[in-house]
Design a protein around this motif. Structure first.
Motif, PDB file in Angstrom:
ATOM      1  N   ARG A 165      73.599  75.376  66.033  1.00 56.13           N
ATOM      2  CA  ARG A 165      74.284  74.298  66.734  1.00 56.13           C
ATOM      3  C   ARG A 165      74.042  74.314  68.236  1.00 56.13           C
ATOM      4  NH1 ARG A 165      79.841  74.706  63.229  1.00 56.13           N
ATOM      5  NH2 ARG A 165      80.039  76.708  64.288  1.00 56.13           N
ATOM      6  N   LYS A 187      76.888  69.378  75.169  1.00 59.47           N
ATOM      7  CA  LYS A 187      77.845  68.756  74.249  1.00 59.47           C
ATOM      8  C   LYS A 187      79.248  68.598  74.858  1.00 59.47           C
ATOM      9  CE  LYS A 187      74.941  69.685  70.419  1.00 59.47           C
ATOM     10  NZ  LYS A 187      74.156  70.846  70.080  1.00 59.47           N
ATOM     11  N   TYR A 202      83.153  74.682  67.580  1.00 66.61           N
ATOM     12  CA  TYR A 202      82.083  75.618  67.232  1.00 66.61           C
ATOM     13  C   TYR A 202      82.428  77.036  67.696  1.00 66.61           C
ATOM     14  CZ  TYR A 202      78.973  71.549  66.402  1.00 66.61           C
ATOM     15  OH  TYR A 202      78.394  70.398  65.936  1.00 66.61           O
ATOM     16  N   LEU A 254      67.035  71.895  82.949  1.00 67.95           N
ATOM     17  CA  LEU A 254      65.671  72.253  82.539  1.00 67.95           C
ATOM     18  C   LEU A 254      65.428  73.755  82.504  1.00 67.95           C
ATOM     19  CD1 LEU A 254      63.727  69.477  84.461  1.00 67.95           C
ATOM     20  CD2 LEU A 254      63.876  69.723  81.976  1.00 67.95           C
ATOM     21  N   PRO A 258      65.394  75.346  78.683  1.00 64.32           N
ATOM     22  CA  PRO A 258      64.142  75.134  77.937  1.00 64.32           C
ATOM     23  C   PRO A 258      62.936  75.838  78.562  1.00 64.32           C
ATOM     24  CG  PRO A 258      65.115  73.024  78.635  1.00 64.32           C
ATOM     25  CD  PRO A 258      66.090  74.078  78.981  1.00 64.32           C
ATOM     26  N   GLU A 280      60.633  78.398  76.562  1.00 63.60           N
ATOM     27  CA  GLU A 280      59.182  78.183  76.462  1.00 63.60           C
ATOM     28  C   GLU A 280      58.420  79.430  76.928  1.00 63.60           C
ATOM     29  OE1 GLU A 280      57.058  76.671  74.971  1.00 63.60           O
ATOM     30  OE2 GLU A 280      56.057  75.016  76.005  1.00 63.60           O
ATOM     31  N   ASP A 303      71.078  80.242  62.376  1.00 68.08           N
ATOM     32  CA  ASP A 303      69.810  79.586  62.035  1.00 68.08           C
ATOM     33  C   ASP A 303      68.651  80.440  62.500  1.00 68.08           C
ATOM     34  OD1 ASP A 303      68.157  77.533  61.032  1.00 68.08           O
ATOM     35  OD2 ASP A 303      67.911  76.696  63.028  1.00 68.08           O
ATOM     36  N   SER A 304      67.484  80.206  61.914  1.00 69.62           N
ATOM     37  CA  SER A 304      66.205  80.702  62.439  1.00 69.62           C
ATOM     38  C   SER A 304      66.239  82.157  62.863  1.00 69.62           C
ATOM     39  CB  SER A 304      65.794  79.879  63.670  1.00 69.62           C
ATOM     40  OG  SER A 304      65.420  78.606  63.288  1.00 69.62           O
ATOM     41  N   LYS A 332      63.103  83.230  64.732  1.00 71.77           N
ATOM     42  CA  LYS A 332      63.025  82.835  66.141  1.00 71.77           C
ATOM     43  C   LYS A 332      63.939  83.732  66.984  1.00 71.77           C
ATOM     44  CE  LYS A 332      63.316  78.861  69.195  1.00 71.77           C
ATOM     45  NZ  LYS A 332      63.853  77.514  69.399  1.00 71.77           N
ATOM     46  N   THR A 349      74.306  63.781  67.425  1.00 71.01           N
ATOM     47  CA  THR A 349      74.243  64.426  68.737  1.00 71.01           C
ATOM     48  C   THR A 349      75.004  65.745  68.821  1.00 71.01           C
ATOM     49  OG1 THR A 349      76.031  62.904  69.312  1.00 71.01           O
ATOM     50  CG2 THR A 349      73.832  62.320  70.068  1.00 71.01           C
ATOM     51  N   ARG A 374      74.681  68.094  66.808  1.00 73.78           N
ATOM     52  CA  ARG A 374      73.862  69.177  66.272  1.00 73.78           C
ATOM     53  C   ARG A 374      72.423  69.122  66.762  1.00 73.78           C
ATOM     54  NH1 ARG A 374      76.387  68.937  60.185  1.00 73.78           N
ATOM     55  NH2 ARG A 374      75.314  66.924  60.147  1.00 73.78           N
ATOM     56  N   LEU A 375      72.128  68.184  67.678  1.00 76.48           N
ATOM     57  CA  LEU A 375      70.783  68.118  68.231  1.00 76.48           C
ATOM     58  C   LEU A 375      70.530  69.335  69.112  1.00 76.48           C
ATOM     59  CD1 LEU A 375      70.756  67.368  71.521  1.00 76.48           C
ATOM     60  CD2 LEU A 375      71.429  65.147  70.640  1.00 76.48           C
ATOM     61  N   PRO A 376      69.309  69.698  69.415  1.00 67.93           N
ATOM     62  CA  PRO A 376      68.098  69.098  68.853  1.00 67.93           C
ATOM     63  C   PRO A 376      67.738  69.722  67.512  1.00 67.93           C
ATOM     64  CG  PRO A 376      67.503  70.792  70.426  1.00 67.93           C
ATOM     65  CD  PRO A 376      68.997  70.760  70.381  1.00 67.93           C
ATOM     66  N   SER A 382      64.037  72.508  67.262  1.00 65.57           N
ATOM     67  CA  SER A 382      63.883  73.947  67.419  1.00 65.57           C
ATOM     68  C   SER A 382      64.542  74.704  66.263  1.00 65.57           C
ATOM     69  CB  SER A 382      64.509  74.375  68.752  1.00 65.57           C
ATOM     70  OG  SER A 382      65.855  73.929  68.827  1.00 65.57           O
ATOM     71  N   LYS A 383      64.995  73.979  65.225  1.00 64.13           N
ATOM     72  CA  LYS A 383      65.741  74.631  64.139  1.00 64.13           C
ATOM     73  C   LYS A 383      64.904  74.804  62.856  1.00 64.13           C
ATOM     74  CE  LYS A 383      70.004  73.713  66.366  1.00 64.13           C
ATOM     75  NZ  LYS A 383      70.509  72.547  67.037  1.00 64.13           N
ATOM     76  N   SER A 384      65.526  75.449  61.849  1.00 62.25           N
ATOM     77  CA  SER A 384      64.785  75.768  60.616  1.00 62.25           C
ATOM     78  C   SER A 384      64.824  74.605  59.633  1.00 62.25           C
ATOM     79  CB  SER A 384      65.384  77.001  59.953  1.00 62.25           C
ATOM     80  OG  SER A 384      66.661  76.690  59.423  1.00 62.25           O
ATOM     81  N   ARG A 391      65.708  74.566  56.519  1.00 64.80           N
ATOM     82  CA  ARG A 391      66.937  74.582  55.726  1.00 64.80           C
ATOM     83  C   ARG A 391      68.077  73.865  56.476  1.00 64.80           C
ATOM     84  NH1 ARG A 391      70.676  77.922  56.922  1.00 64.80           N
ATOM     85  NH2 ARG A 391      72.411  78.440  55.523  1.00 64.80           N
ATOM     86  N   THR A 392      68.240  74.223  57.748  1.00 68.43           N
ATOM     87  CA  THR A 392      69.305  73.622  58.552  1.00 68.43           C
ATOM     88  C   THR A 392      69.043  72.141  58.796  1.00 68.43           C
ATOM     89  OG1 THR A 392      69.842  75.735  59.582  1.00 68.43           O
ATOM     90  CG2 THR A 392      70.426  73.763  60.819  1.00 68.43           C
ATOM     91  N   TYR A 435      71.540  68.933  57.651  1.00 72.50           N
ATOM     92  CA  TYR A 435      72.079  67.982  58.629  1.00 72.50           C
ATOM     93  C   TYR A 435      71.585  66.559  58.335  1.00 72.50           C
ATOM     94  CZ  TYR A 435      73.355  72.001  61.647  1.00 72.50           C
ATOM     95  OH  TYR A 435      73.885  73.143  62.165  1.00 72.50           O
ATOM     96  N   GLU A 439      58.504  71.574  68.264  1.00 71.50           N
ATOM     97  CA  GLU A 439      58.137  72.843  67.622  1.00 71.50           C
ATOM     98  C   GLU A 439      58.214  72.753  66.101  1.00 71.50           C
ATOM     99  OE1 GLU A 439      60.693  75.629  69.811  1.00 71.50           O
ATOM    100  OE2 GLU A 439      59.543  77.215  68.803  1.00 71.50           O
ATOM    101  N   ALA A 469      52.838  71.649  69.950  1.00 74.49           N
ATOM    102  CA  ALA A 469      54.273  71.568  70.261  1.00 74.49           C
ATOM    103  C   ALA A 469      54.464  71.453  71.773  1.00 74.49           C
ATOM    104  CB  ALA A 469      54.998  72.803  69.740  1.00 74.49           C
ATOM    105  N   PRO A 479      57.679  71.512  73.737  1.00 74.48           N
ATOM    106  CA  PRO A 479      59.147  71.586  73.769  1.00 74.48           C
ATOM    107  C   PRO A 479      59.798  71.168  75.079  1.00 74.48           C
ATOM    108  CG  PRO A 479      58.172  73.791  73.584  1.00 74.48           C
ATOM    109  CD  PRO A 479      57.071  72.804  73.384  1.00 74.48           C
ATOM    110  N   LEU A 480      59.042  71.125  76.180  1.00 72.85           N
ATOM    111  CA  LEU A 480      59.675  70.758  77.451  1.00 72.85           C
ATOM    112  C   LEU A 480      59.782  69.244  77.653  1.00 72.85           C
ATOM    113  CD1 LEU A 480      58.059  73.445  79.744  1.00 72.85           C
ATOM    114  CD2 LEU A 480      60.481  73.257  79.158  1.00 72.85           C
ATOM    115  N   PRO A 513      63.587  67.728  77.002  1.00 75.63           N
ATOM    116  CA  PRO A 513      64.532  67.939  78.120  1.00 75.63           C
ATOM    117  C   PRO A 513      64.121  67.204  79.397  1.00 75.63           C
ATOM    118  CG  PRO A 513      63.645  70.055  77.319  1.00 75.63           C
ATOM    119  CD  PRO A 513      63.145  69.001  76.406  1.00 75.63           C
TER     120      PRO A 513
END
Lengths: 289, 289
Positions: free
Chosen positions: A49, A55, A63, A155, A158, A162, A262-263, A266, B47, B49-51, B54-56, B58-59, B63, B129, B152, B154-155, B158
């Motif tokens: 999450r 958020k 959470y 920023l 992230p 990275e 999660d993950s 990672k 929103t 549970r974003l983003p 970067s998650k797996s 399964r997750t 969602y 990613e 990927a 990732p920046l 953001p």
């Protein structure tokens, strides 16, 4: 004798729960291991999450309370360190209402360290969007007679994730953010001499941030304060009180269990960047999110 | 006569559900409004549970399935557009299993548009990613006889959310990512002529990305393909089939309802950047996350 008490102590010493929305809180665990190397630690990263920093208060509180309950009820934590600035800033009341053990966030120790550092009583705080919007640091500074100017730096997290720790782009982004917060302080007639790192990701950028603030203000003008380090020192003090100074009650070797929502791969990969040593096997947990 | 059918049509035309992990999918809704200006839309941004990027798997699947069920069961969507590359890449099976209406993701339309664009049959794909790790674009390209090299970035998300749309730092980050993906393609002996924007945040950076890829390869060598636009065109085609070409069944004025699982204020503020017009009032929904 030492072996005997070690055997017993590992069974009886308090379990210290350390919570973060992600991996960043491992910088607090790293500092804790230096202060209390012999304790038992359970770390939870709510990686399914994350990030909390963008958020709302309501969502963050929900959470964080669920995460705290997992550490206390299911993992037996007897002392809780909220190693997440956003959760500390917006959800400390919700967490304290959800569990019955002592809870320590990062805001108060960070503000106390700023108070000990500043001569001008003017400090800068960089943090996530949500932490800044809560004005928790400004309020904690004000209670100590300090004036804090806060700046959201969305920023930087992230960029750390990275892996651009010592990278020209990160230096440029840091320069932009620090120039803006310095201008805001100077426009208000302030003369800041202390910069608080109000996010557990930021200690990884400490050399770069120190270099940048020195370039902008002159060498040695602004000192950089790490909330993670200040929190670990305060947690160690409070845990020593819990065991009434009987260090043997804490055990003799550190024990660390890491959980993530999660993950885990990672977490294992990025986590070592924050902890400074491999995090070992990370266990997956489902908090219903 | 027109007024009468308008009145009836607004009651009977199919509701098009549009889902994204955040606001980015509004770029797909924006394109949909151009193709099917007269339909009824229900948009959900998860929103809280974003983003997802970067998650797996399964997750993300959990969602995305919950979000799809909300749009279909509670909002009556009869056609579902998964306006999120990550959910399309990793959760399209889970979404199709969770609902009974037609589901369209962004990967296949994006790959089809790349196929229509490329002469060399070598394409580049930039994405999150998780989308890149799934190799969904590479597989969709391969099915069309193309070779796709994925990267990927990732920046970029953001940076868009920080509002640094046309900013020197964003240009520098884009140059680094695009240089790396071009090198990988050239090292493999390929000669790419098409760049797929495999994330719904990226269309906001389209002018900057087009300028940067032109600087790196020579003007006009690489064409930029927007999955959002390709998906909207395909969705319009499929919805026209659903109503059997009877456009009046769609209604005469667009109706848009927007839901978010967190921070409706932030959605309202950032959403207009993606939709190009104010998103109006956003309703908060709790998916139990």
């Amino acid at each position: 004798m030492r072996n005997e008490s070690a055997g017993t102590a590992n069974q009886t010493g308090p379990v210290i729960g350390v919570f973060d929305s992600g991996f960043g809180g491992l910088t607090v665990l790293k500092a804790l291991l230096q202060h209390l190397p012999q304790a038992r630690y359970v770390f939870l990263g709510d990686t399914a999450r994350l990030p909390y920093g963008s958020k709302s208060r309501r969502t963050i509180a929900k959470y964080a309370a669920e995460s705290a309950q997992f550490l206390v009820r299911e993992q037996g934590a007897e002392f809780l360190v909220i190693a997440c600035n956003t959760a500390s800033a917006l959800a400390i009341d919700a967490i304290e209402a959800a569990v019955t053990v002592p809870v320590l966030g990062v805001i108060e120790p960070g503000a106390a360290a700023a108070h000990a550092s500043t001569a001008t009583k003017n400090v800068l705080v960089i943090a996530t969007e949500a932490t800044v919007a809560s004005h928790a640091y400004a309020a904690a500074c004000q209670r100590r007679g300090l004036h804090g100017v806060e700046k959201a730096c969305p920023l930087l997290v992230p960029l750390v994730e990275e892996g651009w720790i010592d990278h020209p782009v990160t230096a440029e982004v840091a320069k932009i953010y620090l120039t803006e917060v310095l201008k805001e302080a100077h426009d208000a007639g302030q003369n800041p001499d202390t910069l608080v790192l109000g996010c557990t990701h930021y200690p990884l950028l400490r050399p770069l941030l120190e270099r940048t603030i020195n370039e902008l203000t002159g060498a040695g003008v602004v000192r950089v304060i790490d909330s993670a380090e200040a929190t670990a020192a305060e947690a160690a003090r409070q845990v020593q009180q819990l065991v009434r100074g009987d260090a043997s009650a804490l055990g003799h070797v550190p024990q660390i269990r890491c959980f993530a929502t999660d993950s885990v791969e990672k977490f294992e990969r990025l986590g070592s960047r924050f902890l400074g040593v491999p995090v070992g096997r990370v266990e997956l947990v489902d908090l219903g999110g």
